[in-house]
Design a protein around this motif. Structure first.
Motif, PDB file in Angstrom:
ATOM      1  N   GLY A 149       0.548  -0.785  -0.730  1.00 32.66           N
ATOM      2  CA  GLY A 149       0.100   0.292   0.043  1.00 32.66           C
ATOM      3  C   GLY A 149       0.562   1.270  -0.023  1.00 32.66           C
ATOM      4  N   ALA A 150       2.557   0.916  -0.345  1.00 35.82           N
ATOM      5  CA  ALA A 150       3.111   2.614  -0.610  1.00 35.82           C
ATOM      6  C   ALA A 150       2.740   2.955  -1.839  1.00 35.82           C
ATOM      7  CB  ALA A 150       4.436   2.213  -0.038  1.00 35.82           C
ATOM      8  N   ARG A 151       2.558   4.584  -1.504  1.00 39.11           N
ATOM      9  CA  ARG A 151       2.839   5.804  -2.638  1.00 39.11           C
ATOM     10  C   ARG A 151       4.625   5.207  -3.106  1.00 39.11           C
ATOM     11  NH1 ARG A 151       1.973  11.657  -1.903  1.00 39.11           N
ATOM     12  NH2 ARG A 151       3.522  11.656  -0.107  1.00 39.11           N
ATOM     13  N   VAL A 152       5.150   4.505  -4.271  1.00 42.07           N
ATOM     14  CA  VAL A 152       5.948   4.943  -4.396  1.00 42.07           C
ATOM     15  C   VAL A 152       6.751   5.885  -5.849  1.00 42.07           C
ATOM     16  CG1 VAL A 152       7.955   3.085  -5.143  1.00 42.07           C
ATOM     17  CG2 VAL A 152       6.071   2.161  -3.984  1.00 42.07           C
ATOM     18  N   ALA A 153       8.281   6.208  -5.621  1.00 39.21           N
ATOM     19  CA  ALA A 153       7.804   8.016  -6.381  1.00 39.21           C
ATOM     20  C   ALA A 153       9.535   7.575  -6.585  1.00 39.21           C
ATOM     21  CB  ALA A 153       8.102   9.051  -5.674  1.00 39.21           C
ATOM     22  N   SER A 154       9.959   7.663  -7.719  1.00 36.71           N
ATOM     23  CA  SER A 154      11.652   7.885  -8.305  1.00 36.71           C
ATOM     24  C   SER A 154      11.883   8.866  -8.957  1.00 36.71           C
ATOM     25  CB  SER A 154      11.635   6.265  -9.610  1.00 36.71           C
ATOM     26  OG  SER A 154      10.673   6.932 -10.878  1.00 36.71           O
ATOM     27  N   LEU A 155      13.111   9.250  -8.811  1.00 40.14           N
ATOM     28  CA  LEU A 155      13.657  10.463  -8.982  1.00 40.14           C
ATOM     29  C   LEU A 155      14.730  10.365 -10.029  1.00 40.14           C
ATOM     30  CD1 LEU A 155      14.224  12.252  -5.158  1.00 40.14           C
ATOM     31  CD2 LEU A 155      12.144  12.162  -6.941  1.00 40.14           C
ATOM     32  N   CYS A 156      14.716  10.794 -11.100  1.00 34.07           N
ATOM     33  CA  CYS A 156      15.506  10.458 -12.346  1.00 34.07           C
ATOM     34  C   CYS A 156      15.606   9.201 -13.298  1.00 34.07           C
ATOM     35  CB  CYS A 156      17.073  11.164 -12.078  1.00 34.07           C
ATOM     36  SG  CYS A 156      18.216  11.075 -13.628  1.00 34.07           S
ATOM     37  N   THR A 157      16.963   8.597 -12.398  1.00 32.98           N
ATOM     38  CA  THR A 157      16.924   7.141 -13.426  1.00 32.98           C
ATOM     39  C   THR A 157      16.426   6.382 -12.228  1.00 32.98           C
ATOM     40  OG1 THR A 157      19.451   7.538 -12.939  1.00 32.98           O
ATOM     41  CG2 THR A 157      18.744   7.139 -14.781  1.00 32.98           C
ATOM     42  N   GLY A 158      16.183   7.009 -11.112  1.00 33.16           N
ATOM     43  CA  GLY A 158      15.514   5.257 -10.385  1.00 33.16           C
ATOM     44  C   GLY A 158      14.147   4.481 -10.646  1.00 33.16           C
ATOM     45  N   ALA A 159      13.873   5.597 -12.002  1.00 35.22           N
ATOM     46  CA  ALA A 159      12.881   4.843 -12.265  1.00 35.22           C
ATOM     47  C   ALA A 159      13.044   3.098 -13.348  1.00 35.22           C
ATOM     48  CB  ALA A 159      12.547   5.177 -13.988  1.00 35.22           C
ATOM     49  N   PHE A 160      14.199   2.812 -13.220  1.00 38.22           N
ATOM     50  CA  PHE A 160      15.001   1.448 -13.694  1.00 38.22           C
ATOM     51  C   PHE A 160      14.383   0.763 -12.683  1.00 38.22           C
ATOM     52  CE2 PHE A 160      16.653   4.416 -16.967  1.00 38.22           C
ATOM     53  CZ  PHE A 160      16.953   3.270 -18.336  1.00 38.22           C
ATOM     54  N   VAL A 161      14.770   1.191 -11.183  1.00 33.59           N
ATOM     55  CA  VAL A 161      14.418  -0.178 -10.188  1.00 33.59           C
ATOM     56  C   VAL A 161      12.868   0.035 -10.609  1.00 33.59           C
ATOM     57  CG1 VAL A 161      14.022  -0.111  -8.068  1.00 33.59           C
ATOM     58  CG2 VAL A 161      15.793   0.961  -8.828  1.00 33.59           C
ATOM     59  N   LEU A 162      12.100   1.050 -10.850  1.00 33.56           N
ATOM     60  CA  LEU A 162      10.566   0.557 -10.574  1.00 33.56           C
ATOM     61  C   LEU A 162       9.559  -0.468 -12.197  1.00 33.56           C
ATOM     62  CD1 LEU A 162      10.429   3.041  -8.833  1.00 33.56           C
ATOM     63  CD2 LEU A 162       8.582   3.593  -9.699  1.00 33.56           C
ATOM     64  N   ALA A 163      10.232   0.445 -12.678  1.00 31.35           N
ATOM     65  CA  ALA A 163      10.410  -0.324 -13.870  1.00 31.35           C
ATOM     66  C   ALA A 163      11.230  -2.368 -13.719  1.00 31.35           C
ATOM     67  CB  ALA A 163      11.289  -0.093 -15.318  1.00 31.35           C
ATOM     68  N   TRP A 212      15.936  12.903 -19.518  1.00 34.31           N
ATOM     69  CA  TRP A 212      15.631  12.694 -20.837  1.00 34.31           C
ATOM     70  C   TRP A 212      16.861  11.669 -21.928  1.00 34.31           C
ATOM     71  CZ3 TRP A 212      19.611  14.519 -24.476  1.00 34.31           C
ATOM     72  CH2 TRP A 212      20.221  15.278 -23.880  1.00 34.31           C
ATOM     73  N   ALA A 213      18.031  11.891 -21.462  1.00 30.63           N
ATOM     74  CA  ALA A 213      18.994  11.326 -21.707  1.00 30.63           C
ATOM     75  C   ALA A 213      19.025   9.563 -21.486  1.00 30.63           C
ATOM     76  CB  ALA A 213      20.533  11.592 -21.231  1.00 30.63           C
ATOM     77  N   HIS A 214      17.832   9.269 -21.149  1.00 32.41           N
ATOM     78  CA  HIS A 214      17.379   7.625 -20.272  1.00 32.41           C
ATOM     79  C   HIS A 214      16.587   7.072 -21.226  1.00 32.41           C
ATOM     80  CE1 HIS A 214      21.996   7.713 -18.811  1.00 32.41           C
ATOM     81  NE2 HIS A 214      21.406   8.598 -18.128  1.00 32.41           N
ATOM     82  N   THR A 215      15.447   7.901 -21.493  1.00 26.46           N
ATOM     83  CA  THR A 215      13.977   7.227 -21.916  1.00 26.46           C
ATOM     84  C   THR A 215      14.297   6.468 -22.922  1.00 26.46           C
ATOM     85  OG1 THR A 215      13.510   9.323 -22.979  1.00 26.46           O
ATOM     86  CG2 THR A 215      13.688   9.308 -21.297  1.00 26.46           C
ATOM     87  N   ASP A 216      14.971   6.257 -23.561  1.00 25.12           N
ATOM     88  CA  ASP A 216      15.238   5.839 -25.141  1.00 25.12           C
ATOM     89  C   ASP A 216      15.712   4.069 -24.807  1.00 25.12           C
ATOM     90  OD1 ASP A 216      14.179   7.372 -26.697  1.00 25.12           O
ATOM     91  OD2 ASP A 216      15.941   7.232 -27.519  1.00 25.12           O
ATOM     92  N   ALA A 217      16.438   4.438 -23.476  1.00 25.49           N
ATOM     93  CA  ALA A 217      17.124   3.308 -23.000  1.00 25.49           C
ATOM     94  C   ALA A 217      15.646   2.655 -22.399  1.00 25.49           C
ATOM     95  CB  ALA A 217      17.519   3.453 -22.056  1.00 25.49           C
ATOM     96  N   LEU A 218      14.886   3.099 -21.071  1.00 24.67           N
ATOM     97  CA  LEU A 218      13.875   2.672 -20.485  1.00 24.67           C
ATOM     98  C   LEU A 218      13.362   2.328 -21.211  1.00 24.67           C
ATOM     99  CD1 LEU A 218      13.032   2.653 -17.875  1.00 24.67           C
ATOM    100  CD2 LEU A 218      11.575   4.861 -18.198  1.00 24.67           C
ATOM    101  N   ALA A 219      12.517   2.669 -22.242  1.00 26.78           N
ATOM    102  CA  ALA A 219      11.720   2.007 -23.225  1.00 26.78           C
ATOM    103  C   ALA A 219      11.829   1.100 -24.053  1.00 26.78           C
ATOM    104  CB  ALA A 219      11.470   3.239 -24.714  1.00 26.78           C
ATOM    105  N   GLU A 220      12.963   0.891 -24.588  1.00 24.16           N
ATOM    106  CA  GLU A 220      13.520  -0.342 -25.397  1.00 24.16           C
ATOM    107  C   GLU A 220      14.129  -1.727 -24.445  1.00 24.16           C
ATOM    108  OE1 GLU A 220      17.710  -2.171 -27.545  1.00 24.16           O
ATOM    109  OE2 GLU A 220      17.552   0.275 -26.892  1.00 24.16           O
ATOM    110  N   ARG A 221      14.316  -1.681 -22.651  1.00 23.30           N
ATOM    111  CA  ARG A 221      14.478  -1.970 -22.047  1.00 23.30           C
ATOM    112  C   ARG A 221      12.637  -2.783 -21.277  1.00 23.30           C
ATOM    113  NH1 ARG A 221      18.228  -1.758 -17.342  1.00 23.30           N
ATOM    114  NH2 ARG A 221      19.351  -1.003 -19.437  1.00 23.30           N
TER     115      ARG A 221
END
Length: 345
Positions: free
Chosen positions: A100-114, A128-137
């Protein structure tokens, strides 16, 4: 008291870690002569001593198992986005969300959430420099490279550095209202409110390969932004059919010819608003928009603020020598919101 747990592991970035601790871990502000009740209790959670940014050794307050008992979990930036984050960190973040926790990522912490599956089927962002890598992976994630942060309710993601501050203030605004968030912003000397849907203010890169099929065409078009160019004009210049040109544009720039042209016109308008005293009508004409109304409509939709507000923020002749690029990196400063705003992220 609301518990904010900052999840850490070897490879976490120090800027976002320090930012989260400063924003949520500072004493509650006094607002309207009354102290805020139920402020945050911040704990740093890790599996053991962690190396931050490869330089600093940090002793967490507790183990990763404490994430599951937190109200909010924050995952700072992740340094090496080319490698998978530690499995114990990913599992703990997933378990916290399931609890039930609210989970937030800062910058490239999004890779952990993904990696934890929390972004599947959701809109998300990162630097922005890593959005392509996030989308591809993580193809199940709807990656938006053109916003400061995205609020999906229980899962939130932000772009880089300054946008991490924007998301943190956004969460405080949701928890305690605009007055408290603005008070924190004043103490930190930052913009009180930048909506999440606002653009990251980075230029759309032109491919660097000198031999790509659109190399000459993109430069030719960029030098003629004051003219009413069409897809047929571009195709004729490139000696291609319109359909063939569209396929090349998609593969090289990731977008359509008309969308690319619009973005270039917007960037040119930003430059003119920053560096000249030209009227909005003159800027519209110089960027091929035709009229001020057309410029305002596209500029507001793309950048997130009207041209006049953008100019007020960036067109400052400061004695300290701050450059337009420095000001652009901070983004414009709209008027403070009067209440919590979930309208755009």
């Amino acid at each position: 008291m609301s518990t904010v747990a900052i999840a850490v592991a070897d490879g976490i970035l120090h800027f976002e870690l320090a930012l989260a601790h400063e924003v949520f871990g500072s004493p509650a502000p006094a607002v309207a002569s009354a102290s805020v009740e139920h402020w945050y209790d911040v704990v740093v959670c890790g599996a053991g001593p962690v190396r931050v940014d490869g330089r600093f050794l940090l002793e967490p307050d507790g183990g990763l198992d404490r994430l599951a008992g937190a109200d909010t979990v924050i995952v700072p930036g992740w340094a090496d986005v080319d490698t998978d984050p530690p499995a114990d960190l990913v599992d703990a973040v997933r378990a916290a969300h399931e609890a039930g926790a609210r989970v937030a990522s800062l910058c490239t912490g999004a890779f952990v959430l993904a990696a934890a599956g929390l972004l599947d089927g959701r809109r998300a962002t990162t630097h922005w420099a890593h959005t392509d890598a996030l989308a591809e992976r993580y193809p199940e994630v709807e990656v938006d490279p053109d916003v400061l942060y995205v609020d999906n309710g229980s899962v939130l993601t932000s772009a880089g550095k300054a946008a991490a501050m924007d998301l943190s203030l956004h969460m405080i605004r949701l928890d305690h209202g605009s007055t408290v968030a603005n008070t924190i912003a004043r103490r930190l000397v930052v913009a009180p409110h930048r909506p999440g849907g606002q653009a990251q203010f980075v230029a759309t890169p032109v491919p660097e390969q000198p031999d790509h099929p659109l190399g000459e065409l993109l430069g030719w078009a960029a030098g003629r932004l004051d003219r009413p160019l069409t897809v047929e004009d571009l195709a004729r210049q490139a000696n291609m059919s319109s359909r063939h040109l569209g396929r090349h544009f998609k593969s090289v720039t990731g977008t359509t010819p008309l969308q690319w042209l619009l973005i270039q016109r917007i960037h040119r308008a930003q430059e003119l608003l920053e560096t000249t005293d030209d009227s909005v009508d003159a800027v519209a004409e110089a960027t091929g928009m035709g009229t001020a109304a057309t410029l305002r409509r596209h500029f507001n939709r793309t950048v997130g603020v009207p041209p006049d507000a953008y100019r007020r923020t960036f067109h400052r002749r400061r004695a300290d020598g701050e450059s337009a690029a420095d000001r652009r990196s901070r983004g414009p400063v709209p008027a403070p919101a009067t209440g919590p705003d979930r309208s755009r992220g």
